[in-house]
Design a protein around this motif. Structure first.
Motif: not given
Length: 93
Positions: A1-5, A7-14, A70-79
């Protein structure tokens, strides 16, 4: 979902599709690493999305987002149709 390397923060919608007709829950599995890569990917667990209104025929598509703070915590949501869906976490078996 998020590519390696990235920069943070990062987000991807799918989009995510259920596997069949009438399903009201979906498991979105999360792994660290890429399939086919070395070392082999490591299962981190799955987000369980509930409250899905099933399509009358076939799979249902919901919109998901995953991100890392920024601290690497994973977030997830759905709609679905603009409605926020309940999400729970399930550790790997």
């Amino acid at each position: 979902i998020l590519g390696g390397g990235k920069p943070l923060p990062a987000e991807h919608r799918f989009p995510f599709r259920t596997t069949g007709t009438g399903e009201t829950e979906a498991r979105v599995r999360i792994q660290q690493g890429q399939s086919g890569g070395e070392p082999a990917p490591r299962a981190l667990g799955a987000f369980i999305v509930s409250g899905i209104k099933p399509a009358s025929i076939g799979p249902t598509t919901i919109e998901c987002f995953a991100g890392a703070t920024n601290d690497g915590t994973l977030r997830f949501g759905a709609r679905q149709d603009g409605r926020k869906l309940p999400v729970a976490w399930s550790a790997p078996a």
